[in-house]
Design a protein around this motif. Structure first.
Motif, PDB file in Angstrom:
ATOM      1  N   LYS A 297      -0.298  53.913  16.862  1.00  0.00           N
ATOM      2  CA  LYS A 297      -1.263  52.982  16.268  1.00  0.00           C
ATOM      3  C   LYS A 297      -2.693  53.471  16.457  1.00  0.00           C
ATOM      4  CE  LYS A 297      -0.817  48.633  17.229  1.00  0.00           C
ATOM      5  NZ  LYS A 297      -0.599  47.437  18.053  1.00  0.00           N
TER       6      LYS A 297
ATOM      7  N   LEU B  48      -4.543  54.108  12.958  1.00  0.00           N
ATOM      8  CA  LEU B  48      -5.515  53.111  12.519  1.00  0.00           C
ATOM      9  C   LEU B  48      -6.958  53.572  12.708  1.00  0.00           C
ATOM     10  CD1 LEU B  48      -3.749  49.866  13.798  1.00  0.00           C
ATOM     11  CD2 LEU B  48      -3.795  50.775  11.474  1.00  0.00           C
ATOM     12  N   SER B  49      -7.156  54.601  13.527  1.00  0.00           N
ATOM     13  CA  SER B  49      -8.511  55.144  13.693  1.00  0.00           C
ATOM     14  C   SER B  49      -8.772  56.296  12.730  1.00  0.00           C
ATOM     15  CB  SER B  49      -8.714  55.646  15.122  1.00  0.00           C
ATOM     16  OG  SER B  49      -7.951  56.825  15.335  1.00  0.00           O
TER      17      SER B  49
ATOM     18  N   SER C 207     -14.273  56.603  17.177  1.00  0.00           N
ATOM     19  CA  SER C 207     -14.606  55.275  16.667  1.00  0.00           C
ATOM     20  C   SER C 207     -16.077  54.918  16.797  1.00  0.00           C
ATOM     21  CB  SER C 207     -13.771  54.209  17.404  1.00  0.00           C
ATOM     22  OG  SER C 207     -12.396  54.399  17.159  1.00  0.00           O
TER      23      SER C 207
ATOM     24  N   LYS D 157     -14.574  49.104  17.676  1.00  0.00           N
ATOM     25  CA  LYS D 157     -13.210  49.492  17.317  1.00  0.00           C
ATOM     26  C   LYS D 157     -12.753  48.790  16.041  1.00  0.00           C
ATOM     27  CE  LYS D 157      -8.469  49.291  19.077  1.00  0.00           C
ATOM     28  NZ  LYS D 157      -7.617  48.914  20.235  1.00  0.00           N
ATOM     29  N   ASP D 158     -12.977  47.479  15.939  1.00  0.00           N
ATOM     30  CA  ASP D 158     -12.555  46.714  14.757  1.00  0.00           C
ATOM     31  C   ASP D 158     -13.271  47.188  13.496  1.00  0.00           C
ATOM     32  OD1 ASP D 158     -10.809  45.232  16.235  1.00  0.00           O
ATOM     33  OD2 ASP D 158     -12.094  43.478  16.410  1.00  0.00           O
TER      34      ASP D 158
ATOM     35  N   HIS E 187     -14.536  50.113  12.952  1.00  0.00           N
ATOM     36  CA  HIS E 187     -14.038  51.446  12.596  1.00  0.00           C
ATOM     37  C   HIS E 187     -12.677  51.341  11.916  1.00  0.00           C
ATOM     38  CE1 HIS E 187     -13.572  55.794  12.828  1.00  0.00           C
ATOM     39  NE2 HIS E 187     -12.365  55.603  13.328  1.00  0.00           N
ATOM     40  N   GLU E 188     -11.794  50.485  12.444  1.00  0.00           N
ATOM     41  CA  GLU E 188     -10.472  50.327  11.840  1.00  0.00           C
ATOM     42  C   GLU E 188     -10.584  49.817  10.410  1.00  0.00           C
ATOM     43  OE1 GLU E 188      -6.504  47.582  12.334  1.00  0.00           O
ATOM     44  OE2 GLU E 188      -7.491  48.238  14.178  1.00  0.00           O
TER      45      GLU E 188
ATOM     46  N   LEU F  40     -11.490  41.567  12.546  1.00  0.00           N
ATOM     47  CA  LEU F  40     -10.650  42.433  11.726  1.00  0.00           C
ATOM     48  C   LEU F  40     -10.108  41.683  10.511  1.00  0.00           C
ATOM     49  CD1 LEU F  40      -9.247  45.250  11.536  1.00  0.00           C
ATOM     50  CD2 LEU F  40      -7.294  44.184  12.685  1.00  0.00           C
TER      51      LEU F  40
ATOM     52  N   PRO G  69      -2.815  51.913   7.764  1.00  0.00           N
ATOM     53  CA  PRO G  69      -3.904  51.017   7.347  1.00  0.00           C
ATOM     54  C   PRO G  69      -3.491  50.086   6.210  1.00  0.00           C
ATOM     55  CG  PRO G  69      -4.730  53.245   7.663  1.00  0.00           C
ATOM     56  CD  PRO G  69      -3.238  53.333   7.707  1.00  0.00           C
TER      57      PRO G  69
ATOM     58  N   ARG H 202      -1.553  47.271   7.561  1.00  0.00           N
ATOM     59  CA  ARG H 202      -2.468  46.343   8.230  1.00  0.00           C
ATOM     60  C   ARG H 202      -3.086  45.379   7.210  1.00  0.00           C
ATOM     61  NH1 ARG H 202      -2.678  45.186  13.628  1.00  0.00           N
ATOM     62  NH2 ARG H 202      -4.483  46.095  14.657  1.00  0.00           N
TER      63      ARG H 202
END
Length: 264
Positions: A15, A19-20, A25, A98-99, A101-102, A158, A244, A247
């Motif tokens: 993950k 996801l990154s 990030s 982090k969020d 960037h995702e 997110l 992604p 997601r």
């Protein structure tokens, strides 16, 4: 203590890198993380430290939680050092980083490969689960009301960032339904089934289950995604490209009241 806090599961590693986008990030940095095996020790960083002498250490956190996806962020060596400044980069700031960037990686991945949304839909619809019909799933609601009702905290940003795909997915569902290649409700029922299974592990036989859902909403949301990653047959599709999109479909399912509870 520190060793167990670095005992990352294979799913967590998958993950983090998927996801990154396999990138640092930190805002404005696009440095590649090389690969999951050679780079993980230098690039997987704890938001709340693994050791008591580390930055942002929280004593009452379990080692399992320290090594889980929600407490980890990919950073290049330079930005790992920069974020040691705990005044400038507190827990909330790193989670926000982090969020964002995702969400950026998801938007970029879908812009580069628009067909990935269709592929994600197809993969989820083919999961072999029993269909569960939810008569109330079509009711409209305000997304903020639902986030508040379920006490969603760390996943709130997110979800808000990825909700923009709702109408695009709606159009795609209609196109696929018309072509006879997809039954939208079967796909959404599969996600609902996964959610009911995951939430049931928390609520057990309790009739008054909503307080338990509220207390664990962020963890439940993430566990549903974990189940999706394990149930979906990636086949010859690149995990970094498809994750992604999965997601985004999951956030869309949240908006359609297939994940977490509908406001009453």
């Amino acid at each position: 203590m520190g060793k167990q806090a670095r005992n990352y599961s294979p799913l967590t590693i998958k993950k983090l890198y998927a996801l990154s986008g396999n990138e640092c990030s930190f805002p404005g940095c696009s440095k590649q993380m090389v690969n999951q095996n050679t780079a993980k020790n230098s690039n997987i960083c704890h938001i709340e430290a693994a050791n008591s002498d580390g930055q942002r250490y929280r004593e009452n956190m379990t080692d399992k939680a320290r090594a889980d996806y929600d407490n980890l962020i990919l950073l290049c060596i330079d930005h790992h050092t920069e974020t040691d400044d705990v005044v400038k980069y507190d827990v909330e700031k790193l989670k926000e980083m982090k969020d964002e960037h995702e969400a950026k990686i998801a938007s970029r991945a879908l812009g580069r490969s628009p067909s990935m949304l269709k592929t994600a839909i197809d993969k989820i619809s083919k999961i072999g689960l029993n269909a569960l019909k939810d008569a109330n799933a079509a009711k409209s609601f305000n997304i903020t009301d639902k986030l508040d009702y379920n006490d969603v905290d760390t996943k709130r940003r997110l979800i808000n960032d990825l909700k923009v795909y709702y109408h695009k997915l709606n159009t795609l569902y209609d196109e696929l339904d018309s072509a006879g290649s997809l039954k939208k409700e079967h796909l959404l029922d599969n996600i609902r089934h996964i959610y009911l299974d995951v939430s049931g592990r928390y609520t057990g036989q309790h009739d008054d289950y909503m307080p338990i859902i509220k207390q664990n909403s962020d963890a439940i949301f993430e566990e549903v995604f974990n189940e999706l990653l394990q149930l979906v047959d990636f086949g010859d599709v690149n995990v970094e490209e498809l994750s992604p999109a999965l997601r985004v479909v999951m956030v869309d399912a949240f908006m359609r009241c297939k994940i977490l509870e509908e406001p009453i």
